[in-house]
Design an enzyme around this catalytic site. Structure first.
Site, PDB file in Angstrom:
ATOM      1  N   HIS A  44      -3.359   8.582   4.157  1.00 61.50           N
ATOM      2  CA  HIS A  44      -3.779   9.929   4.553  1.00 61.50           C
ATOM      3  C   HIS A  44      -3.210  10.916   3.538  1.00 61.50           C
ATOM      4  CE1 HIS A  44      -4.574  12.740   8.226  1.00 61.50           C
ATOM      5  NE2 HIS A  44      -4.657  13.411   7.108  1.00 61.50           N
ATOM      6  N   GLU A  71      -8.015   8.629   5.073  1.00 62.09           N
ATOM      7  CA  GLU A  71      -8.169   9.687   6.073  1.00 62.09           C
ATOM      8  C   GLU A  71      -7.885  11.041   5.433  1.00 62.09           C
ATOM      9  OE1 GLU A  71      -6.223   7.350   9.870  1.00 62.09           O
ATOM     10  OE2 GLU A  71      -5.097   8.923   8.883  1.00 62.09           O
ATOM     11  N   THR A 102       1.620  16.482  11.204  1.00 64.39           N
ATOM     12  CA  THR A 102       0.754  15.302  11.387  1.00 64.39           C
ATOM     13  C   THR A 102      -0.497  15.780  12.125  1.00 64.39           C
ATOM     14  OG1 THR A 102       0.648  13.048  12.249  1.00 64.39           O
ATOM     15  CG2 THR A 102       1.931  14.622  13.539  1.00 64.39           C
ATOM     16  N   HIS A 192      -2.916   7.061  16.415  1.00 65.19           N
ATOM     17  CA  HIS A 192      -1.879   8.084  16.610  1.00 65.19           C
ATOM     18  C   HIS A 192      -0.938   7.712  17.738  1.00 65.19           C
ATOM     19  CE1 HIS A 192       0.081  11.762  15.567  1.00 65.19           C
ATOM     20  NE2 HIS A 192      -0.789  11.881  14.595  1.00 65.19           N
TER      21      HIS A 192
HETATM   22  N1  PXP Z   1      -4.974   8.326  12.663  1.00 62.87           N
HETATM   23  C1  PXP Z   1      -4.901   9.563  12.090  1.00 62.87           C
HETATM   24  C2  PXP Z   1      -6.153  10.334  11.925  1.00 62.87           C
HETATM   25  C3  PXP Z   1      -3.676  10.066  11.644  1.00 62.87           C
HETATM   26  O1  PXP Z   1      -3.628  11.275  11.054  1.00 62.87           O
HETATM   27  C4  PXP Z   1      -2.512   9.274  11.787  1.00 62.87           C
HETATM   28  C5  PXP Z   1      -1.208   9.787  11.267  1.00 62.87           C
HETATM   29  O2  PXP Z   1      -1.282  10.039   9.895  1.00 62.87           O
HETATM   30  C6  PXP Z   1      -2.645   8.012  12.380  1.00 62.87           C
HETATM   31  C7  PXP Z   1      -3.877   7.559  12.820  1.00 62.87           C
HETATM   32  C8  PXP Z   1      -1.467   7.097  12.571  1.00 62.87           C
HETATM   33  O3  PXP Z   1      -0.592   7.675  13.501  1.00 62.87           O
HETATM   34  P1  PXP Z   1       0.849   7.056  13.684  1.00 62.87           P
HETATM   35  O4  PXP Z   1       1.602   7.290  12.408  1.00 62.87           O
HETATM   36  O5  PXP Z   1       1.415   7.843  14.838  1.00 62.87           O
HETATM   37  O6  PXP Z   1       0.692   5.606  13.984  1.00 62.87           O
END
Ligand code: PXP
Length: 242
Positions: A44, A71, A102, A192
């Site tokens: 990301h 992402e 985030t 997330h």
């Molecule tokens: N999906 C998206 C769109 C995110 O922005 C993130 C964090 O960068 C994640 C998934 C992964 O989240 P986590 O780090 O809490 O597992």
């Protein structure tokens, strides 16, 4: 349906950047995640490059053997150019703001309908699978369908938060949103705050789940168990859908 585990390696870049050198080696870590069973790698990049840098994304592409998922917010021209240049398996569009700690919300797919439709067409015409980040809300899922996207990624922060006190209540909007997405022919990803504690129940309740992308909890668990064991532990939680 088999749910794929995509490891988000942003935290590894954060650790590396804290000292300015190349320890830990992000590229080696990504390849090792694949060797240990991860079925995808997620990054990301953000405009301030505080964790994954644009150059990292370019360097990762030729090395990866599994699905590469990038992402980010397409409102950054640099992001769009990068994705088109790298041509990953999937792009996930996330409406995060500049400097945001985030991601903290999904797209309003109604208010941004025309914009998302336009962006989805740009990526799809380059042969890149598209996903858009949405809250577990049926209206937003219906809006997502109209953009032409292949998949949605359900924003699971509220599930993870509420799981602790009442998992049945926590999962309920996600089951409804997933059912609608499935009916509409949209693929379903999620991410997330998914963790070793809450992942299996999510996968059991949403059998159509195609992919989870996990960073923070998985990398934190790896401090105790090592990355090889941790990936195995997470894959085991997803076995319910294999
Ligand atoms: N999906 C998206 C769109 C995110 O922005 C993130 C964090 O960068 C994640 C998934 C992964 O989240 P986590 O780090 O809490 O597992």
């Amino acid at each position: 349906m088999a749910t794929k585990l995509s490891v988000n390696i942003n935290k590894i870049a954060t650790l590396r950047n804290s000292r300015g050198g190349n320890v830990p080696d992000l590229l080696e870590f990504a390849r090792d995640c694949e060797r240990y069973g991860a079925q995808g790698i997620t990054v990301h990049p953000r405009p301030d490059e505080r964790h994954i840098r644009y150059q990292d994304v370019m360097d990762l592409k030729p090395l990866l053997k599994t699905e590469f998922n990038i992402e980010g917010n397409p409102k950054e021209n640099k992001f769009v150019d990068l994705v088109l240049k790298v041509n990953p398996a999937q792009v996930t569009l996330v409406p995060d703001e500049l400097g945001q700690l985030t991601s903290n919300h999904g797209w309003d797919t109604i208010a941004n309908a025309d914009y998302l439709k336009e962006m989805i067409a740009v990526f799809k015409s380059a042969g890149i699978r598209t996903s858009i980040f949405v809250d577990a809300d049926i209206t937003m899922v219906e809006g997502a369908k109209k953009t032409g996207t292949d998949r949605i990624e359900l924003y699971t922060e509220s599930y993870a938060r509420d799981y602790v006190s009442n998992k049945e209540v926590a999962i309920s909007p996600f089951v409804l949103a997933a059912k609608k997405a499935h009916e509409l022919g949209l693929g379903i990803n999620a991410g997330h705050d998914l963790s070793i504690e809450n992942l299996m129940y999510f996968a059991i309740c949403i059998p159509e789940l195609l992919e989870v992308s996990i960073g923070h909890a998985l990398i934190s668990d790896a401090l105790y168990f090592g990355i090889e064991n941790t990936i195995q532990l997470y894959l085991r939680q997803l076995k319910v859908n294999q």
